[in-house]
Design a protein around this motif. Structure first.
Motif, mmCIF file in Angstrom:
data_model
loop_
_atom_site.group_PDB
_atom_site.id
_atom_site.type_symbol
_atom_site.label_atom_id
_atom_site.label_comp_id
_atom_site.label_asym_id
_atom_site.label_seq_id
_atom_site.Cartn_x
_atom_site.Cartn_y
_atom_site.Cartn_z
ATOM 1 N N GLU A 168 48.803 -24.278 23.020
ATOM 2 C CA GLU A 168 47.396 -24.583 22.739
ATOM 3 C C GLU A 168 46.504 -23.365 22.920
ATOM 4 N N PHE A 169 46.894 -22.505 23.857
ATOM 5 C CA PHE A 169 46.120 -21.285 24.068
ATOM 6 C C PHE A 169 46.098 -20.426 22.798
ATOM 7 N N PHE A 170 47.239 -20.336 22.139
ATOM 8 C CA PHE A 170 47.318 -19.478 20.956
ATOM 9 C C PHE A 170 46.887 -20.178 19.676
ATOM 10 N N ASP A 171 46.806 -21.492 19.721
ATOM 11 C CA ASP A 171 46.346 -22.247 18.560
ATOM 12 C C ASP A 171 44.818 -22.185 18.512
ATOM 13 N N ARG A 172 44.314 -21.055 18.063
ATOM 14 C CA ARG A 172 42.876 -20.769 18.172
ATOM 15 C C ARG A 172 42.011 -21.763 17.424
ATOM 16 N N ASN A 173 42.495 -22.251 16.301
ATOM 17 C CA ASN A 173 41.658 -23.175 15.531
ATOM 18 C C ASN A 173 42.019 -24.645 15.798
ATOM 19 N N HIS A 174 42.861 -24.866 16.813
ATOM 20 C CA HIS A 174 43.166 -26.215 17.307
ATOM 21 C C HIS A 174 43.605 -27.181 16.208
ATOM 22 N N ASN A 175 44.474 -26.739 15.348
ATOM 23 C CA ASN A 175 44.997 -27.656 14.327
ATOM 24 C C ASN A 175 46.446 -28.042 14.615
ATOM 25 N N ASP A 176 46.911 -27.779 15.850
ATOM 26 C CA ASP A 176 48.274 -28.137 16.262
ATOM 27 C C ASP A 176 49.348 -27.390 15.492
ATOM 28 N N LEU A 177 48.994 -26.265 14.917
ATOM 29 C CA LEU A 177 49.950 -25.392 14.241
ATOM 30 C C LEU A 177 49.616 -23.957 14.610
ATOM 31 N N GLU A 191 49.493 -20.676 12.954
ATOM 32 C CA GLU A 191 49.607 -19.972 11.685
ATOM 33 C C GLU A 191 50.078 -18.542 11.943
ATOM 34 N N GLU A 192 50.386 -17.879 10.854
ATOM 35 C CA GLU A 192 50.953 -16.536 10.986
ATOM 36 C C GLU A 192 50.089 -15.621 11.856
ATOM 37 N N ARG A 193 48.792 -15.609 11.628
ATOM 38 C CA ARG A 193 47.983 -14.672 12.410
ATOM 39 C C ARG A 193 47.871 -15.075 13.876
ATOM 40 N N GLU A 194 47.931 -16.349 14.159
ATOM 41 C CA GLU A 194 47.934 -16.786 15.557
ATOM 42 C C GLU A 194 49.248 -16.380 16.221
ATOM 43 N N PHE A 195 50.328 -16.532 15.478
ATOM 44 C CA PHE A 195 51.627 -16.158 16.029
ATOM 45 C C PHE A 195 51.706 -14.645 16.272
ATOM 46 N N ILE A 196 51.118 -13.861 15.401
ATOM 47 C CA ILE A 196 51.145 -12.405 15.583
ATOM 48 C C ILE A 196 50.437 -12.022 16.885
ATOM 49 N N GLU A 197 49.350 -12.705 17.200
ATOM 50 C CA GLU A 197 48.665 -12.465 18.479
ATOM 51 C C GLU A 197 49.591 -12.739 19.667
ATOM 52 N N LEU A 198 50.285 -13.852 19.608
ATOM 53 C CA LEU A 198 51.217 -14.226 20.667
ATOM 54 C C LEU A 198 52.338 -13.188 20.766
ATOM 55 N N PHE A 199 52.836 -12.810 19.612
ATOM 56 C CA PHE A 199 53.965 -11.893 19.575
ATOM 57 C C PHE A 199 53.593 -10.529 20.153
ATOM 58 N N LYS A 200 52.363 -10.118 19.919
ATOM 59 C CA LYS A 200 51.888 -8.831 20.445
ATOM 60 C C LYS A 200 51.905 -8.814 21.965
ATOM 61 N N ILE A 201 51.680 -9.970 22.558
ATOM 62 C CA ILE A 201 51.688 -10.074 24.022
ATOM 63 C C ILE A 201 53.123 -10.098 24.551
#
Ligand SMILES: [Ca+2]
Ligand SMILES: [Ca+2]
Length: 79
Positions: free
Chosen positions: A17-26, A28-38
């Motif tokens: 939920e922390f990385f699901d920035r737009n809170h749509n329960d998915l 998306e690629e750009r949200e995952f890239i943020e997570l992956f960078k960490i």
């Protein structure tokens, strides 16, 4: 694969939920890239995108919580 306790699942859910920035329960690629960078600061964007496509097993363009949980239980080993 070990079975997760409810507490562990709740913790993973928090990360999701922390990385699901737009809170749509998915994720998306750009949200995952943020997570992956960490998780992997030295990894390339291409690696992140490849990982995303691997984790998105149903190919709908987003990582849902079930897909995220499967990946988490593999200790992020798809890369
Ligand atoms: Ca999202
Ligand atoms: Ca998906």
């Amino acid at each position: 694969m070990s079975k997760l306790s409810d507490a562990e699942i709740a913790e993973i859910r928090d990360h999701f939920e922390f990385f699901d920035r737009n809170h749509n329960d998915l994720l998306e690629e750009r949200e995952f890239i943020e997570l992956f960078k960490i998780l992997a600061p030295t990894a390339s964007r291409e690696m992140a995108i490849r990982g995303f496509n691997t984790i998105d097993t149903d190919g709908n363009g987003g990582i849902d919580f079930d897909e995220f949980l499967d990946w988490w239980q593999m200790n992020w080993t798809v890369f």
